[in-house]
Motif scaffolding. Sequence first.
Motif, PDB file in Angstrom:
ATOM      1  N   ILE A 503     -25.639  65.481 -43.646  1.00 43.40           N
ATOM      2  CA  ILE A 503     -24.426  66.075 -44.216  1.00 43.40           C
ATOM      3  C   ILE A 503     -23.942  67.235 -43.358  1.00 43.40           C
ATOM      4  CG2 ILE A 503     -23.506  67.322 -46.203  1.00 43.40           C
ATOM      5  CD1 ILE A 503     -25.388  65.743 -47.983  1.00 43.40           C
ATOM      6  N   VAL A 504     -24.870  68.104 -42.974  1.00 46.29           N
ATOM      7  CA  VAL A 504     -24.504  69.269 -42.170  1.00 46.29           C
ATOM      8  C   VAL A 504     -23.888  68.838 -40.858  1.00 46.29           C
ATOM      9  CG1 VAL A 504     -25.425  71.256 -40.916  1.00 46.29           C
ATOM     10  CG2 VAL A 504     -26.190  70.804 -43.251  1.00 46.29           C
ATOM     11  N   ASN A 505     -24.536  67.884 -40.179  1.00 47.54           N
ATOM     12  CA  ASN A 505     -24.005  67.406 -38.906  1.00 47.54           C
ATOM     13  C   ASN A 505     -22.637  66.756 -39.066  1.00 47.54           C
ATOM     14  OD1 ASN A 505     -25.928  68.152 -36.951  1.00 47.54           O
ATOM     15  ND2 ASN A 505     -27.319  66.549 -37.660  1.00 47.54           N
ATOM     16  N   SER A 506     -22.446  66.060 -40.171  1.00 47.56           N
ATOM     17  CA  SER A 506     -21.161  65.389 -40.382  1.00 47.56           C
ATOM     18  C   SER A 506     -20.020  66.390 -40.458  1.00 47.56           C
ATOM     19  CB  SER A 506     -21.219  64.556 -41.667  1.00 47.56           C
ATOM     20  OG  SER A 506     -22.153  63.510 -41.550  1.00 47.56           O
ATOM     21  N   PHE A 507     -20.230  67.481 -41.173  1.00 45.77           N
ATOM     22  CA  PHE A 507     -19.174  68.491 -41.287  1.00 45.77           C
ATOM     23  C   PHE A 507     -19.004  69.279 -39.990  1.00 45.77           C
ATOM     24  CE2 PHE A 507     -19.843  68.042 -45.955  1.00 45.77           C
ATOM     25  CZ  PHE A 507     -18.524  67.805 -46.299  1.00 45.77           C
ATOM     26  N   LEU A 508     -20.120  69.608 -39.323  1.00 44.25           N
ATOM     27  CA  LEU A 508     -20.015  70.399 -38.098  1.00 44.25           C
ATOM     28  C   LEU A 508     -19.391  69.607 -36.953  1.00 44.25           C
ATOM     29  CD1 LEU A 508     -23.372  72.396 -38.026  1.00 44.25           C
ATOM     30  CD2 LEU A 508     -21.108  73.200 -38.701  1.00 44.25           C
ATOM     31  N   CYS A 509     -19.593  68.305 -36.962  1.00 40.65           N
ATOM     32  CA  CYS A 509     -19.059  67.471 -35.881  1.00 40.65           C
ATOM     33  C   CYS A 509     -17.693  66.877 -36.210  1.00 40.65           C
ATOM     34  CB  CYS A 509     -20.034  66.339 -35.563  1.00 40.65           C
ATOM     35  SG  CYS A 509     -21.647  66.908 -34.987  1.00 40.65           S
ATOM     36  N   LEU A 510     -17.173  67.186 -37.377  1.00 41.41           N
ATOM     37  CA  LEU A 510     -15.922  66.558 -37.793  1.00 41.41           C
ATOM     38  C   LEU A 510     -14.752  67.009 -36.928  1.00 41.41           C
ATOM     39  CD1 LEU A 510     -14.632  64.660 -39.826  1.00 41.41           C
ATOM     40  CD2 LEU A 510     -14.349  66.585 -41.386  1.00 41.41           C
ATOM     41  N   VAL A 511     -14.645  68.280 -36.640  1.00 39.30           N
ATOM     42  CA  VAL A 511     -13.553  68.786 -35.802  1.00 39.30           C
ATOM     43  C   VAL A 511     -13.894  68.500 -34.345  1.00 39.30           C
ATOM     44  CG1 VAL A 511     -12.267  70.839 -35.088  1.00 39.30           C
ATOM     45  CG2 VAL A 511     -13.014  70.587 -37.474  1.00 39.30           C
ATOM     46  N   PRO A 512     -13.029  67.834 -33.613  1.00 33.15           N
ATOM     47  CA  PRO A 512     -13.322  67.504 -32.208  1.00 33.15           C
ATOM     48  C   PRO A 512     -13.439  68.763 -31.350  1.00 33.15           C
ATOM     49  CG  PRO A 512     -11.047  66.985 -32.752  1.00 33.15           C
ATOM     50  CD  PRO A 512     -11.725  67.321 -34.042  1.00 33.15           C
TER      51      PRO A 512
END
Length: 714
Positions: A503-512
């Motif tokens: 979950i954490v990685n998904s949000f942190l990596c969402l913005v290019p």
Amino acid sequence: METKNQIDENTPAKKTDIPWRLKQMLDILVYEEKQQAGAGEAGPCLEYLLQHKILETLCTLGKAEYPPGMRQQVFQFFSKVLAQVQHPLLHYLSVHRPVQKLLRLGGTVPGSLTEKEEVQFTSVLCSKIQQDPELLTYILEGKKIISRKKASREPTALPKETASHSDKDCYHNSAPDRGPQIDGEPYGAQAFNSRLPSETEGLDGGPGDSNLITSLLGLCKSKKSRVALKAQENLLLLVSVASPAAATYLAQSTPCCIAITEHLCQLYHSLPAFLDPADIATLEGISWRLPSAPSDEASFPGKEALAAFLGWFDYCDHLITEAHAVVADALAKAVAEKLLVETLQPRLLHVSEQSILTSTALLTAMLRQLRSPAMLQEAVAFFLGTDHQPTAAKDSPHTLCAHLIAHCDHLSDEISIATLRLFEELLQKPHEQAVHRLVLCNLEGRLYVARGSPEPESYEDTLDLEEDPYFTDSFLDSGLQPSTRPRQAPIASSDGKTAVTEIVNSFLCLVPEEAKTSAFLEETGYDTYVHDAYGLFQECSSRVASWGWPLGLAPLDPHEPERPFFEGHFLQVLFDRMARILDQPYSLNLQVTSVLSRLALFPHPHIHEYLLDPYINLAPGCRSLFSVLVRVIGDLMQRIQRVPQFPGKLLLVRKQLMGQVPGEQLDHQTLLQGVVVLEEFCKELAAIAFVKCPPHGPQLNLSPPPEGPVQPEA
């Protein structure tokens, strides 16, 4: 002697021997009572005081101000006698009658020269009532109680002349032929009897059931802060009586609650028609004990009136907190009916934007000060109504709640921001129905999860990125590189919950990467959000601990047919606003994301799943917070290509927002500011998910705050 009395008529009382003789009388009464300790009976001196109506005569002299300043001396004497003489004096008619007269004299004239003495007098009465709550109705009902309760109120019989002593019934019919004596010396009252009002004047002419309350409320309005504060403390003492019978009488048979509320409404009507929400925010910390605004704050029109209103509202809230439950409920209902429903609601529904803006900002300030459970219950019922059923997408209820939610998406950005602040404040109050009515009632049953379909095998299947028209090949290639995107199915725990690291990685990596700028400015970034989120989550968890929320998700029946899901009007507006983050003003974006992050902090498993789990298999036509963010990113990647020198401009805008460089208007400034907010919001959501679900701890349990920078696992 007659000549001396005539000359002394205009001499101020404090320059005569009256104060000394009154003190001597008091000393005699106190000494006599000490000598008869334990006897429980009145001594001859006290009996003389009662039989000869000396207190009534003193009260008459005080009312006539004869000699000048006599009223002050009388108030002082009554206060000392009632406080220092332990015998139950208030049950005697010859004491009760002058007490009622004095109460009618007090608190009725603003700026009275005897305010200090009046408030001390009421202090003694309230103290006596607190010691013996049965006195409450006796004092408040005035002379009406004499005829029907005299037998049950009589104290120990006087030792002398008991048969002829009719003090409790008709002392006023047996006045002695000569004037009252003080220490055996005639005072000469008959010389000016023709100038005095009648003995019964004021007792029959005024209301007999509200004098103490009326007097206290009048003193609460004093311009002298110490007098007003003391009067408020006395009123607080009065409403906190422990006797259920006395509290019921106070709430149902006196105008106490209505009078307190009417004063609050009067203060509201004295406010200017328009107040800047920023000005209101500067005074949100006003306390009833310190009702004036800080002197170092900037002045603005209506500042004193606003401080007075918020101070009295804080006092009402304090009264409700400290009062007997019966009084608290009655006062809370009176405030809700008179102030919220009859006064503020029409302004919230008004067509005037200024009226809506001012009333919304005032309600937010009031809600922030509110502490009493009874008043909070009334406020929640006012804002959200009493219908707790889930709403459907086609519903358009004409309720205040529906109007307020619509104001979150108002044409006026100022009204939208003010209303969002109101809802954020409401969500921070310890009231379960606020969260249930706005969010949880629509998440029950987890209808947002697809039924009867296998779990997705990959991240791409979860988001259906290839089928989404927003996600072109250029976005997939430039925005989310394969090395930064999880290609495998997320690791799930034994109970089916998504691992927090995913979950954490998904949000942190969402913005290019080309839309990120925080790395270029020596900011602590994500780890700072983790520390902040930890404290906020602790606070939120303690607030909801007693609500009995489930620890796990409600199980899904794979054979249950799918039913339409609607996120509710509140989440619908928030998601719609979030979808327009690239086109909205910076301040509005901050408020929208602030409300969403507050919601994400709640430790209910359904809220957590719907707002913080990127991997839920959404039912057809449903959206979650993450899916909304994904579409925003897709829109952003298309816009980036149309903005020359996008990275440099984005970095400049971030520096402007941080105050590092002077502000100047740039092309696409709204878009660039929206990107900055988007990046920070994704980091904030990642941090909230981390503190709610630590990697090596149970779901929704607290973990100690990290000591150093927190990095998501790869």
